[in-house]
Scaffold this motif. Structure first.
Motif, PDB file in Angstrom:
ATOM      1  N   GLU A  12       0.835  -1.198   0.000  1.00  0.00           N
ATOM      2  CA  GLU A  12       0.000   0.000   0.000  1.00  0.00           C
ATOM      3  C   GLU A  12       0.875   1.256   0.000  1.00  0.00           C
ATOM      4  N   SER A  13       0.631   2.105  -1.006  1.00  0.00           N
ATOM      5  CA  SER A  13       1.430   3.321  -1.135  1.00  0.00           C
ATOM      6  C   SER A  13       0.498   4.492  -1.457  1.00  0.00           C
ATOM      7  N   HIS A  14       0.728   5.604  -0.765  1.00  0.00           N
ATOM      8  CA  HIS A  14      -0.189   6.741  -0.817  1.00  0.00           C
ATOM      9  C   HIS A  14       0.652   8.007  -0.912  1.00  0.00           C
ATOM     10  N   CYS A  15       0.157   9.012  -1.675  1.00  0.00           N
ATOM     11  CA  CYS A  15       0.948  10.240  -1.827  1.00  0.00           C
ATOM     12  C   CYS A  15       1.073  10.991  -0.500  1.00  0.00           C
ATOM     13  N   ASN A  16       0.141  10.763   0.416  1.00  0.00           N
ATOM     14  CA  ASN A  16       0.178  11.455   1.714  1.00  0.00           C
ATOM     15  C   ASN A  16      -0.341  10.487   2.785  1.00  0.00           C
ATOM     16  N   PRO A  17       0.476   9.469   3.144  1.00  0.00           N
ATOM     17  CA  PRO A  17      -0.019   8.354   3.964  1.00  0.00           C
ATOM     18  C   PRO A  17      -0.699   8.774   5.262  1.00  0.00           C
ATOM     19  N   ASP A  18      -0.149   9.769   5.962  1.00  0.00           N
ATOM     20  CA  ASP A  18      -0.721  10.117   7.269  1.00  0.00           C
ATOM     21  C   ASP A  18      -2.154  10.613   7.154  1.00  0.00           C
ATOM     22  N   CYS A  19      -2.521  11.106   5.981  1.00  0.00           N
ATOM     23  CA  CYS A  19      -3.885  11.631   5.806  1.00  0.00           C
ATOM     24  C   CYS A  19      -4.791  10.634   5.089  1.00  0.00           C
ATOM     25  N   ALA A  20      -4.340   9.381   4.923  1.00  0.00           N
ATOM     26  CA  ALA A  20      -5.151   8.394   4.193  1.00  0.00           C
ATOM     27  C   ALA A  20      -6.470   8.146   4.916  1.00  0.00           C
ATOM     28  N   TRP A  21      -7.511   7.876   4.149  1.00  0.00           N
ATOM     29  CA  TRP A  21      -8.840   7.664   4.729  1.00  0.00           C
ATOM     30  C   TRP A  21      -9.003   6.237   5.272  1.00  0.00           C
ATOM     31  N   SER A  22      -8.076   5.339   4.926  1.00  0.00           N
ATOM     32  CA  SER A  22      -8.092   3.990   5.504  1.00  0.00           C
ATOM     33  C   SER A  22      -6.641   3.493   5.587  1.00  0.00           C
ATOM     34  N   ASP A  23      -6.361   2.691   6.595  1.00  0.00           N
ATOM     35  CA  ASP A  23      -5.033   2.089   6.772  1.00  0.00           C
ATOM     36  C   ASP A  23      -3.862   3.087   6.698  1.00  0.00           C
ATOM     37  N   ALA A  24      -4.052   4.245   7.337  1.00  0.00           N
ATOM     38  CA  ALA A  24      -3.025   5.301   7.264  1.00  0.00           C
ATOM     39  C   ALA A  24      -1.671   4.839   7.802  1.00  0.00           C
ATOM     40  N   LYS A  25      -1.684   4.070   8.886  1.00  0.00           N
ATOM     41  CA  LYS A  25      -0.421   3.722   9.556  1.00  0.00           C
ATOM     42  C   LYS A  25       0.483   2.822   8.712  1.00  0.00           C
ATOM     43  N   GLN A  26      -0.129   2.037   7.814  1.00  0.00           N
ATOM     44  CA  GLN A  26       0.680   1.045   7.104  1.00  0.00           C
ATOM     45  C   GLN A  26       1.070   1.474   5.686  1.00  0.00           C
ATOM     46  N   GLN A  27       0.646   2.684   5.276  1.00  0.00           N
ATOM     47  CA  GLN A  27       0.968   3.081   3.902  1.00  0.00           C
ATOM     48  C   GLN A  27       2.294   3.845   3.862  1.00  0.00           C
ATOM     49  N   VAL A  28       2.990   3.696   2.741  1.00  0.00           N
ATOM     50  CA  VAL A  28       4.270   4.396   2.568  1.00  0.00           C
ATOM     51  C   VAL A  28       4.171   5.283   1.321  1.00  0.00           C
ATOM     52  N   THR A  29       4.987   6.331   1.277  1.00  0.00           N
ATOM     53  CA  THR A  29       4.986   7.178   0.080  1.00  0.00           C
ATOM     54  C   THR A  29       5.649   6.398  -1.064  1.00  0.00           C
ATOM     55  N   PRO A  30       5.396   6.803  -2.305  1.00  0.00           N
ATOM     56  CA  PRO A  30       6.089   6.153  -3.423  1.00  0.00           C
ATOM     57  C   PRO A  30       7.614   6.226  -3.281  1.00  0.00           C
ATOM     58  N   ASP A  31       8.129   7.335  -2.726  1.00  0.00           N
ATOM     59  CA  ASP A  31       9.586   7.450  -2.519  1.00  0.00           C
ATOM     60  C   ASP A  31      10.084   6.376  -1.568  1.00  0.00           C
TER      61      ASP A  31
END
Ligand code: PEP
Ligand code: MN
Length: 355
Positions: free
Chosen positions: A228-247
């Protein structure tokens, strides 16, 4: 029942381990989807994931944007050329996803555990040739996992894969879902030509665990990773803690050591060459660090500052510890290394000040 399988066959994707699938837990907005997808494509990711319909433990959570989000995945496909994948849990999801031209479907852990839902999905997929990845059921039941694969296969779909996302447990552990590696290992023994992909995000539940779990999966011979990768993980609407940025994802993937299953003396020589290169880089980087430390020593002398700046030392130890953890390094080990480096930096600065 013996599964009739064919390779996943995705044109334009090299057949090397790991096959990487990455993208946000959920599609949230068109901007979030496009921003994340563009960054991932820039890092060479070829398969984009995003949940459109989200199974949530309790009502009231974000349940996905629904069909509206399928248009965004279509846009990702058109703009970046990546394959797009989403989760389906009902026949309606299947029809909508196929209509939108989704390339790969996955079945979520809660759905795999439900034979009625699995049969409904299999029936909806009859006669369609699309890769389907089946996550393990939430409970550690290999037969249920294989049964779900058999239902999809029974509908004529041959391009199948399994995703290991860990198993629910009532006991507290560092994992969100216990890995129980022996279960996917037994799956491999039972169905040797079925690709197995690891989902370190849902196993770990926290981003620090993504790197070590990915390495473990590679060491066990898994074929791919879904992260799971998100452009802004801390603000994700689900599973925020486990997402990483693409970088960060790119960083994690670059650090993976991929061992060949057939280890020969030739492989060993190659690995030793890699160790020599790493050590050489380490020495050069240490030399550079000491040169910078000496420059700081000169600055401190000119400004009559003390050598030991405790605040800064603590900050270094703390930051390096968490950077190390992100790469799967033991915190005590990192502490020891940085204490030794720091001690030598102080010695070098003393030399300068006493000159
Ligand atoms: C997901 O991949 O976002 C998901 C919901 O996973 P799981 O079915 O493994 O919980
Ligand atoms: Mn998720």
């Amino acid at each position: 029942m013996e599964l009739q399988l064919e390779p996943l066959k995705l044109e334009g994707i090299e057949e090397k381990r790991p096959l990487v699938i990455a993208g946000p837990c959920s599609a949230e907005t068109e901007e979030q989807v496009m921003d994340t997808a563009r960054q991932l494509a820039g890092k060479g990711v070829k398969i984009f994931r995003a949940g459109i319909w989200k199974p949530r433990t309790k009502p009231g959570g974000f349940e996905g944007v629904g069909v509206e989000g399928l248009a965004w995945l279509k846009a990702v496909k058109q703009e970046t050329g990546m394959y797009v994948a989403t989760e389906v849990a009902t026949s309606k999801h299947v029809f909508e996803a196929l209509k939108a031209g989704i390339d790969i479907l996955w079945i979520g852990a809660r759905t795999t555990a439900n034979p009625f839902a699995m049969q409904e999905i299999a029936d909806a997929l009859k006669g369609v040739d699309i890769p389907v990845l089946v996550k393990n059921p939430v409970n550690p039941d290999l037969e249920l996992w294989i049964g779900a694969l058999e239902r999809i296969n029974g509908a004529g779909l041959k391009r199948l894969g399994a995703i290991h996302r860990g198993f629910s447990s009532y006991d507290k552990s560092i994992y969100r879902n216990l890995p129980q590696w022996h279960i996917p290992i037994e799956l491999r023994r039972r169905i040797p030509n079925l690709p197995i992909i690891c989902d370190p995000s849902h196993i770990g539940g926290k981003r620090e665990l993504v790197a070590p779990l990915s390495q473990q999966a590679m060491d066990l011979g898994f074929d791919g990773l879904i992260v799971e990768s998100h452009c802004n993980p801390d603000c994700a609407w689900s599973d925020a803690k486990q997402q990483v940025t693409p970088d960060v994802l790119d960083y994690i993937l670059n650090l993976l050591v991929i061992r060949s299953e057939k280890q020969t003396t030739e492989n060993l020589a190659e690995l030793r060459k890699q160790i020599d290169e790493c050590d050489n880089e380490l020495i050069q980087i240490l030399a550079k660090r000491m040169r910078v430390a000496r420059e700081i020593g000169t600055y401190k002398k000119e400004h009559a500052m003390t050598i030991l700046q405790t605040g800064r030392y603590n900050e270094i130890l703390e930051k390096r510890g968490s950077q190390g953890a992100l790469c799967g390094l033991d915190a005590d080990f990192i502490k020891k290394v940085f204490e030794a480096i720091h001690e030598e930096s102080v010695r070098q600065q003393m030399e300068i000040i006493n000159k």
